[in-house]
Enzyme design. Structure first.
Site: not given
Ligand code: G6P
Length: 604
Positions: A2, A27, A74, A98-99, A479, A483, A486, A502, A599
């Site tokens: 948010c 956000r 969000w 926000n929160g 990772e 990616k 996501e 396994h 994010k």
């Molecule tokens: C969210 C984002 C990710 C990020 C993660 C941790 O899930 O979508 O891209 O890696 O948060 O965020 P930070 O700001 O703590 O690295």
């Protein structure tokens, strides 16, 4: 999570708020809304979906006023409908939040019992109705806000406008970040420096429990104990122009392609190539005496932590625990006396990571953070801050922050290994020289992106994709899978290559592409044998490797530059980012704002 902006200005607030919300949309983008107070009257516009939908609403139904609050959402409590969109408003107050208000149910029941009706399902509406009740009881605005805050439990940042008060705004911070921006005859509130980038570069980061009363000319901050307090004014280096896509189609694309530059920038802050040494900020503890390191992070930052474990254990010979932040404190970790806990976070605000930091701090660990946002809460609560200097990252899927985190973690590893006497000055200088070479090799990989784009287009129709690697490339495989899922919504998993037999190998048929990450040497032969087992079952193997003679019958081989184990994980992050990016573009998904994500995740 948010985004919030508040403006007490001297010109129309809506266009300025929309500009700010554009920079905050990363956000959360489930809905958006703005409210203003003009001639004493509150009014608002809201729309579900992206900010552009709110723009359409405002185009047909404009909103006047020089004082306003805005929000991108969000969703936590309640679906992303118009009724649940912020600002939440009564005839007396308008509020963005926000929160999470954890005791909202009890407060709602209390207000309902007093005959107060609700229009939506959000926890935020409770705050608006509660403050309205205090105003109705005859309390002046400041007292009503203070009483309201006293009733709230949970994590929140709030921004409030009051009817009849064109020159008044309240803000509060408890668990979720809120920043005050100072202007010339104007004042502002925002979730972060990005929100305020176009408005002010004089910022005050509010501390936990702080609340503020603002007018255009003045502000007064109060502590949680309701005592007036002074907080430091800092100078923001985030300019509005830094938050621009330039010629790129997406922020993610821009951020992928600027990695050679930002990694060079990050390394420049930590390496002295002439002296062949690593420079760290001043330490308040003795690195040589650290018996154990705990690395904690979420999402992509967690995979950076996993890579670092291999480096720290292999090069510095210090034992490392790596944890996902949301799990960390609940497993009741055993800390070593004098241990160092390092928290890795692009935003420096992720609630789970921040809570883990506080847990480790309470247990007496030395606290370090590796963050991109230097004014963030994690940075402010750490003994040692190692900024990654990646510049603002806007794409929700993290790319340049990951490689910059790795660059900083690699530099830290060298320093630690040297402090521990595990490597001598010549080895330090060799490692420094190797790291210095990373940006040039990264540029080389990005220049040869055409082949990856074609492969991505070919595999974008797959339902499932596996990524496999061994050793330090196992976290890169994870990772890569993260990616891809996501942003392209293709189901993907990252596995340790040796683990395939396994269980996961049961998934393999001609429709399941498998991406192998296997630089020559080390464990590559073993990984390639695992890939042969996949090909024997008709799996479509794509290999990223510097091996000139890859196995025959491979679906594709992407030739990578040869490099040492310190920089190879950084290099191999790029092709997996490109693969995900081009697969998402092929599928036509919203690359920068993938569904359901945000994010900066400031709720648990
Ligand atoms: C969210 C984002 C990710 C990020 C993660 C941790 O899930 O979508 O891209 O890696 O948060 O965020 P930070 O700001 O703590 O690295």
């Amino acid at each position: 999570m948010c985004g919030i902006v508040g403006i007490l200005g001297n010109s129309s607030a809506v266009p300025r708020m929309m500009d700010s919300l554009k920079r905050l949309e990363y956000r959360g983008y489930d809905s958006a809304g703005v409210a203003t107070v003009a001639g004493g009257s509150l009014d608002r516009r809201r729309a579900p979906g992206k900010l552009s939908a709110l723009g359409d609403v405002l185009a047909s139904n404009p909103l006047e006023g020089n004082s306003g609050i805005g929000h991108t959402r969000w969703a936590t409590h309640g679906e992303p409908t118009i009724n649940n969109a912020h600002p939440h408003m009564t005839e007396r107050v308008a509020i963005v939040h926000n929160g999470i208000i954890e005791n909202f149910k009890a407060l709602k029941d209390e207000l309902k019992a007093a005959g107060i009706n609700f229009e939506g399902d959000t926890d935020t509406e409770v705050v608006a109705r509660l403050m309205t009740r205090y105003l109705d009881d005859g309390l002046p605005p400041r007292a009503a806000f203070q009483e309201t805050l006293g009733r709230l439990e949970g994590a929140f940042a709030l921004c409030v406008l009051v009817a009849g008060e064109d020159n008044l705004m309240f803000g509060a911070r408890e668990g979720s970040p809120l920043v005050i921006g100072l202007g010339d005859g104007e004042n502002y509130l925002g979730s972060d420096a990005m929100a305020l980038a176009g408005l002010s570069n004089q910022l005050i980061y509010m501390e936990e429990g702080d609340w503020v009363e603002l007018t255009r000319d003045q502000y007064q901050i109060y502590s949680a104990a309701n005592e007036p307090v002074d907080r430091t004014v800092s100078f923001s280096q985030v300019a509005a122009t830094m938050i621009d896509k330039g010629n790129h189609r997406h922020f993610m694309q821009k951020e992928i392609y600027e990695q050679p530059t930002v990694v060079a920038q990050a390394l420049g802050r930590y390496l002295d190539p002439i002296g062949g040494v690593v420079k760290l900020p001043d330490l308040s503890f003795n690195l040589a005496a650290v018996p154990k390191i705990t690395l904690v992070a979420c999402g992509t930052s967690f995979y950076a932590a996993q890579v670092a474990r291999y480096w720290i254990e292999q090069i510095a010979r210090v034992p490392v625990d790596v944890d996902i932040a949301s799990e960390f404190r609940y497993r009741d970790p055993v800390y070593a006396d004098g241990g160092l806990a390092i928290f890795i976070s692009q935003s420096g605000e992720t609630m789970d990571t921040l809570s883990a930091l506080r847990h480790a701090k309470a247990a007496g660990q030395h606290i370090a953070s590796i963050v991109n946002v230097t004014g963030s809460t994690m940075a402010r609560e750490s003994d040692l801050v190692m900024p990654i200097h990646a510049g603002p990252e806007v794409g929700v899927a993290s790319t340049k922050a990951f490689t910059c985190q790795l660059a900083v973690l690699a530099a830290f590893t060298i320093k630690l290994a040297s402090a521990k006497g595990e490597i001598d000055d010549t080895q330090v200088a060799d490692y420094v020289a190797e790291l210095e070479h990373a940006p040039a090799l990264m540029a080389k990989i990005l220049n040869a992106d055409q082949q990856i784009e074609t492969i991505a287009q070919d595999i974008a129709g797959a339902r499932d994709i596996l990524f496999v690697g061994r050793g330090i490339y196992y976290p890169i495989a994870m990772e890569g899978a993260l990616k891809l899922k996501e942003i392209s919504y293709i189901h993907a998993e990252g596995y340790a290559a040796g683990e395939l037999k396994h269980g996961p190998i049961a998934l393999i048929d001609e429709n399941v592409p498998v991406i192998g990450i296997a630089p020559k040497g080390g464990l590559s032969e073993k990984t390639v044998s695992n890939l042969q087992e996949i090909m024997a079952r008709k799996g479509k193997v794509v290999l990223f490797s510097d091996d000139e003679v890859p196995p025959a019958d491979m679906y594709a081989h992407v030739a990578m530059p040869t490099a040492g184990d310190l920089i190879s994980p950084i290099l191999y992050a790029l092709p997996v980012q490109l693969l995900a990016y081009y697969a998402a573009v092929e599928k036509g998904t919203d690359v920068d704002m993938p569904r359901n994500l945000a994010k900066s995740v400031t709720v648990e």
